[in-house]
Design an enzyme around this catalytic site. Structure first.
Site, mmCIF file in Angstrom:
data_model
loop_
_atom_site.group_PDB
_atom_site.id
_atom_site.type_symbol
_atom_site.label_atom_id
_atom_site.label_comp_id
_atom_site.label_asym_id
_atom_site.label_seq_id
_atom_site.Cartn_x
_atom_site.Cartn_y
_atom_site.Cartn_z
ATOM 1 N N LYS A 25 1.454 -6.911 8.048
ATOM 2 C CA LYS A 25 1.590 -7.060 6.596
ATOM 3 C C LYS A 25 0.544 -6.193 5.908
ATOM 4 O O LYS A 25 -0.608 -6.140 6.340
ATOM 5 C CB LYS A 25 1.297 -8.535 6.268
ATOM 6 C CG LYS A 25 2.246 -9.155 5.284
ATOM 7 C CD LYS A 25 1.991 -10.638 5.234
ATOM 8 C CE LYS A 25 1.554 -11.040 3.851
ATOM 9 N NZ LYS A 25 1.270 -12.461 3.745
ATOM 10 N N HIS B 76 -0.213 -6.477 2.557
ATOM 11 C CA HIS B 76 -0.823 -7.168 1.423
ATOM 12 C C HIS B 76 -1.353 -8.542 1.865
ATOM 13 O O HIS B 76 -1.303 -8.856 3.046
ATOM 14 C CB HIS B 76 0.208 -7.313 0.297
ATOM 15 C CG HIS B 76 1.412 -8.094 0.746
ATOM 16 N ND1 HIS B 76 2.408 -7.543 1.510
ATOM 17 C CD2 HIS B 76 1.746 -9.386 0.561
ATOM 18 C CE1 HIS B 76 3.324 -8.469 1.758
ATOM 19 N NE2 HIS B 76 2.939 -9.586 1.199
#
Ligand code: OMP
Length: 211
Positions: free
Chosen positions: A106, A108
């Site tokens: 990921k 973020h």
């Protein structure tokens, strides 16, 4: 390294009762065909997951392996590691950390590929080892993390299969040798055979009594 034989027999019985262990004709990840399949994804209730976690926790504690955290490889290893962490806390009084990976990193939020806390000595919790491919991927993933090392692997079922036809040792023995770590299993294929033998003997006796 296997769990005690009564634990292993109890686990085989439990897996059959949950229909997690099934007989038929199955195509394995390795391309092999097998007359049985153990699908850890079918422990689908709170009760089943609780019992499963307890079987793993007892096997871990009995093995004496020393570790600082649990790691559950995505996807099936994630609920397994969580269930084991709960069972170790509730039944063995140890509050251990656990972590798992995302299949896609990921960019973020907390970011990264690992969720949770990895600590120096990692015990990998997985479902099954057949040819050893999945577990080698987990070893590679951990090797890429800073300041951690795998100190052992725990699986529910050791299928006792060879890595390849021409190799004499089992996939698990090969993993133990290559990484110099123990692989603990709750049950092995030989435990399944003993269980089936005992059931057949019981049926034969019953049939003889009735004729
Ligand atoms: P290897 O990567 O060949 O060791 O196979 C292990 C993986 O195969 C497991 O993590 C499962 O995804 C899957 N598997 C089972 O879940 N249960 C079985 O009884 C057999 C397999 C398999 O495909 O070999």
């Amino acid at each position: 390294m296997g769990a005690g034989s009564s634990t292993a027999q109890g686990f085989v019985q439990f897996a059959l009762s949950q229909e997690v262990l099934r007989f038929g004709e199955f195509k394995l990840k390795s391309g092999r065909t097998s007359p049985y399949f153990f699908n850890a994804g079918l422990f689908t209730t709170g009760e089943a997951l609780t019992k499963l976690g307890e079987f793993y926790a007892d096997a871990i504690v009995a093995s004496g392996v020393e570790f600082d955290c649990l790691f559950g490889p995505a996807y099936k290893g994630i609920p397994l590691a969580a269930a084991v962490a709960i069972a170790i806390y509730k039944n063995h009084g140890r509050n251990v950390a656990y972590a798992y990976n995302r299949k896609e990193a990921k960019a973020h939020g907390e970011g990264g590929q690992i969720v949770g806390t990895l600590k120096p000595r990692v015990l990998i919790i997985d479902d099954v080892i057949t040819a050893g491919t999945a577990i080698r991927e987990s070893m590679d993933l951990l090797a890429a993390q800073k300041d951690v090392r795998a100190v052992g692997v725990v699986v529910a079922m050791d299928r006792q299969e060879r890595v390849q036809e021409d190799v004499k040792v089992s996939a698990i023995q090969q993993v133990e040798k290559d990484y110099n770590i123990p692989v603990i299993s709750i049950a092995k294929m030989e435990d399944l055979i003993v269980y089936i033998d005992q059931q057949c003997a019981g049926w034969t006796k019953l049939t003889k009594q009735q004729t």
